[in-house]
Design a protein around this motif. Structure first.
Motif, mmCIF file in Angstrom:
data_model
loop_
_atom_site.group_PDB
_atom_site.id
_atom_site.type_symbol
_atom_site.label_atom_id
_atom_site.label_comp_id
_atom_site.label_asym_id
_atom_site.label_seq_id
_atom_site.Cartn_x
_atom_site.Cartn_y
_atom_site.Cartn_z
ATOM 1 N N ALA A 9 -0.183 -2.197 -6.947
ATOM 2 C CA ALA A 9 -1.821 -1.740 -6.781
ATOM 3 C C ALA A 9 -0.690 -0.704 -5.738
ATOM 4 C CB ALA A 9 -2.457 -2.468 -6.276
ATOM 5 N N VAL A 10 -0.711 0.231 -5.698
ATOM 6 C CA VAL A 10 -0.798 1.138 -4.731
ATOM 7 C C VAL A 10 -1.182 1.945 -3.848
ATOM 8 C CG1 VAL A 10 0.921 3.146 -3.771
ATOM 9 C CG2 VAL A 10 1.139 0.948 -4.994
ATOM 10 N N SER A 11 -1.878 2.414 -2.772
ATOM 11 C CA SER A 11 -2.332 2.762 -1.840
ATOM 12 C C SER A 11 -2.143 4.525 -1.140
ATOM 13 C CB SER A 11 -3.276 2.260 -1.514
ATOM 14 O OG SER A 11 -5.043 3.141 -1.201
ATOM 15 N N ASP A 12 -2.598 5.338 -1.336
ATOM 16 C CA ASP A 12 -1.449 6.816 -0.476
ATOM 17 C C ASP A 12 -2.288 6.327 1.096
ATOM 18 O OD1 ASP A 12 0.688 8.755 0.244
ATOM 19 O OD2 ASP A 12 -1.276 9.885 0.865
ATOM 20 N N ASN A 13 -1.473 6.120 1.978
ATOM 21 C CA ASN A 13 -2.026 6.172 3.348
ATOM 22 C C ASN A 13 -1.898 7.573 3.791
ATOM 23 O OD1 ASN A 13 -3.034 4.816 4.984
ATOM 24 N ND2 ASN A 13 -1.875 4.103 6.148
ATOM 25 N N ASN A 14 -1.511 8.531 4.000
ATOM 26 C CA ASN A 14 -0.864 9.875 4.374
ATOM 27 C C ASN A 14 0.229 9.970 5.449
ATOM 28 O OD1 ASN A 14 -2.721 11.827 4.223
ATOM 29 N ND2 ASN A 14 -3.937 10.703 5.110
ATOM 30 N N GLY A 15 1.589 9.654 4.382
ATOM 31 C CA GLY A 15 3.116 9.393 4.679
ATOM 32 C C GLY A 15 3.350 7.824 4.895
ATOM 33 N N SER A 16 3.015 6.774 4.711
ATOM 34 C CA SER A 16 3.037 5.361 4.796
ATOM 35 C C SER A 16 1.692 5.334 2.545
ATOM 36 C CB SER A 16 2.257 4.413 5.373
ATOM 37 O OG SER A 16 1.338 4.955 5.401
ATOM 38 N N ALA A 17 2.083 4.080 2.430
ATOM 39 C CA ALA A 17 2.094 3.616 0.974
ATOM 40 C C ALA A 17 1.613 2.102 1.416
ATOM 41 C CB ALA A 17 2.334 3.511 -0.103
ATOM 42 N N GLU A 25 -6.727 -4.702 1.958
ATOM 43 C CA GLU A 25 -6.842 -4.376 0.708
ATOM 44 C C GLU A 25 -7.527 -2.969 0.053
ATOM 45 O OE1 GLU A 25 -9.674 -7.594 -2.360
ATOM 46 O OE2 GLU A 25 -10.093 -7.979 0.183
ATOM 47 N N ILE A 26 -6.735 -3.217 -1.327
ATOM 48 C CA ILE A 26 -6.489 -1.904 -2.061
ATOM 49 C C ILE A 26 -8.083 -2.079 -2.550
ATOM 50 C CG2 ILE A 26 -5.529 -0.668 -3.907
ATOM 51 C CD1 ILE A 26 -2.536 -1.904 -2.742
ATOM 52 N N GLN A 27 -9.270 -0.754 -3.019
ATOM 53 C CA GLN A 27 -9.873 -1.398 -3.264
ATOM 54 C C GLN A 27 -10.075 0.154 -4.490
ATOM 55 O OE1 GLN A 27 -13.158 -2.547 -2.263
ATOM 56 N NE2 GLN A 27 -12.031 -3.841 -0.496
ATOM 57 N N THR A 28 -10.523 -0.672 -5.160
ATOM 58 C CA THR A 28 -11.002 0.545 -6.467
ATOM 59 C C THR A 28 -12.719 1.155 -5.727
ATOM 60 O OG1 THR A 28 -11.563 -1.495 -7.567
ATOM 61 C CG2 THR A 28 -9.688 -0.430 -7.720
ATOM 62 N N GLN A 52 -0.801 -9.862 -1.675
ATOM 63 C CA GLN A 52 -0.187 -10.064 -0.920
ATOM 64 C C GLN A 52 0.229 -8.634 -0.755
ATOM 65 O OE1 GLN A 52 -0.061 -13.073 0.851
ATOM 66 N NE2 GLN A 52 2.336 -12.649 2.064
ATOM 67 N N THR A 53 -0.318 -7.653 0.236
ATOM 68 C CA THR A 53 -0.047 -6.489 0.483
ATOM 69 C C THR A 53 1.218 -6.326 1.707
ATOM 70 O OG1 THR A 53 -2.397 -6.285 -0.102
ATOM 71 C CG2 THR A 53 -1.142 -4.517 1.159
ATOM 72 N N TYR A 54 1.830 -5.087 1.370
ATOM 73 C CA TYR A 54 2.659 -4.273 2.324
ATOM 74 C C TYR A 54 2.634 -3.439 2.250
ATOM 75 C CZ TYR A 54 5.205 -9.103 0.806
ATOM 76 O OH TYR A 54 4.766 -10.542 0.689
ATOM 77 N N GLN A 55 2.964 -3.024 3.966
ATOM 78 C CA GLN A 55 2.861 -1.223 3.883
ATOM 79 C C GLN A 55 4.016 -0.713 4.311
ATOM 80 O OE1 GLN A 55 0.985 -0.282 7.984
ATOM 81 N NE2 GLN A 55 0.296 1.981 7.119
ATOM 82 N N LEU A 56 4.739 0.415 3.345
ATOM 83 C CA LEU A 56 6.042 0.730 3.479
ATOM 84 C C LEU A 56 6.146 1.859 3.893
ATOM 85 C CD1 LEU A 56 6.377 -1.926 1.590
ATOM 86 C CD2 LEU A 56 7.915 -0.675 0.387
ATOM 87 N N MET A 68 -3.654 2.967 -8.974
ATOM 88 C CA MET A 68 -3.802 3.386 -8.166
ATOM 89 C C MET A 68 -5.358 3.219 -7.808
ATOM 90 S SD MET A 68 -1.926 6.820 -10.157
ATOM 91 C CE MET A 68 -2.062 8.041 -8.823
ATOM 92 N N ASP A 69 -5.475 3.807 -5.966
ATOM 93 C CA ASP A 69 -6.383 3.583 -5.418
ATOM 94 C C ASP A 69 -7.353 4.817 -5.574
ATOM 95 O OD1 ASP A 69 -5.462 5.159 -3.780
ATOM 96 O OD2 ASP A 69 -6.919 4.311 -2.169
ATOM 97 N N CYS A 70 -8.654 5.316 -6.085
ATOM 98 C CA CYS A 70 -9.153 6.526 -6.259
ATOM 99 C C CYS A 70 -9.726 6.858 -4.806
ATOM 100 C CB CYS A 70 -10.053 6.044 -7.405
ATOM 101 S SG CYS A 70 -9.231 6.129 -8.550
#
Length: 349
Positions: free
Chosen positions: A162-170, A192-195, A5-9, A137-139
């Motif tokens: 799992a956390v993926s950085d999204n330039n100003g959000s995560a 979906e956070i990818q590896t 389950q994914t959220y954008q913060l 952490m994604d790559c």
């Protein structure tokens, strides 16, 4: 990797989230240290406790691996006097560690060596390991020398978040229901956070399936070049995600010879004196012999004991840290070629 389950913060929301987590957890992540690297103006990226999202380095590989949190380079085990001892303090809180898939997978190898090796659990390792959960952490970029896909370490099932950085959000994915309550006020998003699915560097990882082949490989001439190249500094093993060798030393305080502490300190099979036994004998005197021992242990010895594959997660740090620019992936490819030669009956002088 199972779907979460994914959220954008936003960054501010991530900082609020980390603040809430810090009430229960000590949180570690790779942090950039300005001018803390090998050369005067180079940065280093090492694991440290964090308080804010902005401290986390997402876009470069850490200089040293995640294992540093569990097994520091130098660790005091206990303090002693002439008639009693007192163990060092264990973590007071649970621990959350940000890590990439390869580094998180490397802890499976650490677990086997410290907890499943000879039927005895390492007490000092277990007391922190039982408190740890991982944040994947994604790559977003390919790191030089990485080959996690070649050893199947590009995916993991050990993460709680799992956390993926999204330039100003995560984007934050939840894999552990213990964290559901932190996100009750947010709405889930379709992400979906990818590896990594493929590396630019591909390694023909060697398979040594019997002792006879391993013994023949010891005599192969491929190792000779390392007498002129390897300086035996141990940088490759200190930076390795999976190496576990250490020494124990009693430090006696100058003021009182009966009071001191016992320390566990990272060691390396690549340095002189590591294999010295009673009587002063050493069995691997040449750099090539030390390097051969390390490689064959990674490829064959570890798997022969645990039957779970190579002692490597393809993080690429060993090559990145080598001052002589010795490439571990290149060595593996040479070893694969040597295996083909031996199985094909090629003779060497």
């Amino acid at each position: 990797m199972k779907h979460a389950q994914t959220y954008q913060l936003t960054v501010n929301e991530m900082n609020e989230f980390l603040e809430q987590l810090s009430k229960k957890y000590d949180i570690y992540a790779p942090v950039r240290i300005s001018c803390g690297g090998r050369y005067a103006k180079d940065d280093s990226i090492i694991y440290q406790p964090i308080n804010t999202y902005q401290e986390i380095e997402f876009h470069e590989r850490s200089t040293y691996p995640l294992k540093e949190v569990l097994t520091p380079i130098t660790q005091t085990l206990f303090y002693f006097t002439e008639d009693e001892f007192k163990e060092s303090k264990s973590p007071q809180k649970d621990v959350l560690i940000f890590g990439r898939a390869c580094d998180i997978n490397s802890i499976k190898i650490q677990d086997q060596i410290y907890l499943q090796n000879g039927g005895v659990e390492d007490y000092f390792y277990k007391r922190i390991r039982d408190k740890i959960k991982f944040i994947l952490m994604d790559c977003p970029e390919q790191f030089e020398g990485c080959f996690c896909c070649s050893v199947g370490a590009n995916k993991t099932d050990m993460q709680s978040l799992a956390v993926s950085d999204n330039n100003g959000s995560a984007y934050v994915g939840i894999y552990d229901s213990d964290f559901n309550n932190y996100f009750a006020k947010y709405s889930a998003v379709d992400h979906e956070i990818q590896t990594p699915l493929e590396n630019e560097l591909k390694v023909d990882y060697p398979v040594i399936d019997n002792l006879d082949l391993a013994n023949k490989l010891k005599e192969h001439p491929m190792w000779k070049e390392f007498d002129a190249r390897c300086i035996g500094c141990g940088s490759c093993t200190v930076s390795c995600s999976t190496c576990t060798c250490f020494e124990t030393t009693d430090i006696v305080y100058t003021q009182n010879a009966h009071i001191g502490e016992r320390r566990r300190t990272c060691s390396s099979c690549m340095v002189d004196g590591f294999d010295k036994v009673a009587g002063g004998q050493s069995f691997r005197k040449k750099p090539s012999e030390k390097y051969r021992y390390k490689i064959l242990h990674k490829v064959y010895g570890y798997n022969a004991r645990f039957h779970t594959g190579p002692m490597c997660v393809g993080c690429g740090r060993c090559s990145a840290r080598c001052p002589e620019l010795i490439s571990y992936p290149a060595t593996l490819n040479k070893l694969s070629q040597a295996i083909k030669e031996i199985k094909g009956g090629v003779q060497h002088d």
